[in-house]
Design an enzyme around this catalytic site. Structure first.
Site, mmCIF file in Angstrom:
data_model
loop_
_atom_site.group_PDB
_atom_site.id
_atom_site.type_symbol
_atom_site.label_atom_id
_atom_site.label_comp_id
_atom_site.label_asym_id
_atom_site.label_seq_id
_atom_site.Cartn_x
_atom_site.Cartn_y
_atom_site.Cartn_z
ATOM 1 N N ASN A 9 -11.616 -22.968 7.925
ATOM 2 C CA ASN A 9 -12.435 -21.842 8.381
ATOM 3 C C ASN A 9 -13.872 -22.295 8.897
ATOM 4 O OD1 ASN A 9 -14.044 -19.337 8.359
ATOM 5 N ND2 ASN A 9 -14.088 -19.083 6.348
ATOM 6 N N LYS A 11 -16.215 -20.788 10.297
ATOM 7 C CA LYS A 11 -17.393 -19.883 10.203
ATOM 8 C C LYS A 11 -17.909 -19.722 11.591
ATOM 9 C CE LYS A 11 -17.140 -20.868 5.437
ATOM 10 N NZ LYS A 11 -18.091 -20.635 4.107
ATOM 11 N N HIS A 95 -12.894 -12.269 3.366
ATOM 12 C CA HIS A 95 -13.615 -13.371 2.938
ATOM 13 C C HIS A 95 -14.978 -12.899 2.339
ATOM 14 C CE1 HIS A 95 -16.467 -16.916 2.895
ATOM 15 N NE2 HIS A 95 -15.101 -17.501 3.268
ATOM 16 N N GLU A 97 -17.807 -13.657 2.317
ATOM 17 C CA GLU A 97 -18.998 -13.516 3.063
ATOM 18 C C GLU A 97 -18.998 -12.339 3.824
ATOM 19 O OE1 GLU A 97 -18.850 -17.251 5.119
ATOM 20 O OE2 GLU A 97 -19.382 -18.370 3.313
ATOM 21 N N GLU A 167 -10.627 -17.925 -3.664
ATOM 22 C CA GLU A 167 -11.944 -18.442 -3.551
ATOM 23 C C GLU A 167 -13.083 -18.136 -4.325
ATOM 24 O OE1 GLU A 167 -11.877 -20.195 0.849
ATOM 25 O OE2 GLU A 167 -12.639 -18.134 1.089
ATOM 26 N N GLY A 173 -19.390 -23.134 -0.413
ATOM 27 C CA GLY A 173 -20.478 -23.956 0.283
ATOM 28 C C GLY A 173 -21.666 -24.437 -0.580
ATOM 29 N N SER A 212 -15.585 -25.589 -1.437
ATOM 30 C CA SER A 212 -15.815 -26.895 -1.466
ATOM 31 C C SER A 212 -14.770 -27.965 -1.608
ATOM 32 C CB SER A 212 -16.960 -27.028 -2.646
ATOM 33 O OG SER A 212 -18.413 -26.005 -2.365
HETATM 34 P P1 PGA Z 1 -16.330 -24.062 1.724
HETATM 35 O O1 PGA Z 1 -16.015 -22.768 2.213
HETATM 36 O O2 PGA Z 1 -15.105 -25.129 2.204
HETATM 37 O O3 PGA Z 1 -17.583 -24.469 2.721
HETATM 38 O O4 PGA Z 1 -16.942 -23.999 0.475
HETATM 39 C C1 PGA Z 1 -14.753 -22.079 1.943
HETATM 40 C C2 PGA Z 1 -14.502 -20.872 2.721
HETATM 41 O O5 PGA Z 1 -15.674 -20.142 2.801
HETATM 42 O O6 PGA Z 1 -13.325 -20.193 3.057
#
Ligand code: PGA
Length: 251
Positions: A9, A11, A95, A97, A167, A173, A212
């Site tokens: 992803n 982003k 997601h 976010e 997740e 993140g 992460s």
């Molecule tokens: P990250 O993000 O690996 O940076 O924690 C995962 C995601 O948001 O899909």
């Protein structure tokens, strides 16, 4: 037998040329004989440049969202047809976010899920609890509601052509990762929730871990029985690191 899926992803990062460069580098680094499937989800506007680089490779493309409507008056949205038209096979929906920063609720996410399928995209449905929900003992209830909304919208067999990504919001993140025990427990719980509503799909459904995940911790997470790959944010922006995660999948 579930073939693991390693999905990046990306982003909201990069430019058309840096995205193309990353895709080109992935083609060089990703092992075609790894025991997994690969996908990357660039920003919408970078997708054609990425697709050009990935032509002929085994790396598939996904979008980071998809509109719940098919066309017309939906300013700022991107329809499923538009995504398949530029080579997408997957579409991330729900997601955290999107849920947290842009107020997408379970019902809108469910409608986006159904729209993805309607256009022949495989939705990657993100579910997961926040830290405060986990601390309050509500993680399982949150997951139940998130999934239930999708069953309501998509029907009993609706998860058959889909992927779920667990997740935990507190791990996205943050550099903090769920332990393999935590991940396995939640993945097994999700699979049982699906089994309650659709026994035929439960054992076939791929449930990815996201939060992460990186080359260093991938092997122990991917070794868990119910972890069928990863949705990788930060670490997917580095071709070598991303390739190393796939190489760590169980065969
Ligand atoms: P990250 O993000 O690996 O940076 O924690 C995962 C995601 O948001 O899909």
């Amino acid at each position: 037998m579930r073939t693991p899926l390693i999905a990046g992803n990306w982003k909201m990062n990069g430019t058309c040329s840096s995205a193309a460069e990353l895709a080109r580098s992935l083609v060089d680094h990703v092992a075609t004989d790894a025991p997994c499937e690969w996908a990357v989800c660039p920003p919408f506007v970078h997708t054609p440049a990425v697709a050009e680089q990935l032509t002929g490779s085994s790396i598939q493309i996904g979008s980071q969202n998809v509109c719940d409507k098919d066309q017309g008056a939906a300013t700022g949205e991107v329809a499923g047809d538009m995504l398949t038209d530029i080579g997408c096979r997957y579409a991330i929906v729900g997601h955290s976010e999107r849920r947290e920063l842009y107020g997408e609720d379970d019902q809108l996410v469910a409608r986006r899920f159904v729209a993805a399928q309607r256009h022949g995209l495989v939705p990657i449905l993100c579910v997961g609890e926040t830290l405060s929900q986990r601390n309050a003992g509500e993680a399982e209830t949150v997951l139940r509601h998130q999934l239930e909304a999708v069953f309501q919208a998509a029907g009993e067999g609706g998860l058959a052509q889909s992927v779920i990504a667990y997740e935990p919001v507190w791990a996205i993140g943050t550099g903090e990762t769920a332990t393999p025990e935590q991940a396995q427990a939640m993945h097994a719980f999700i699979r049982e929730l699906v089994r309650e509503r659709d026994a035929a799909t439960a054992d076939k459904l791929r449930i990815l871990y996201g939060g992460s995940m990186k080359a260093k911790n991938a092997a122990e997470l991917l070794a868990c029985e119910d972890v069928d790959g990863g949705l990788i944010g930060g670490a997917s922006l580095d071709a070598e690191g991303f390739a190393a995660i796939g190489a760590a999948t169980r065969s």
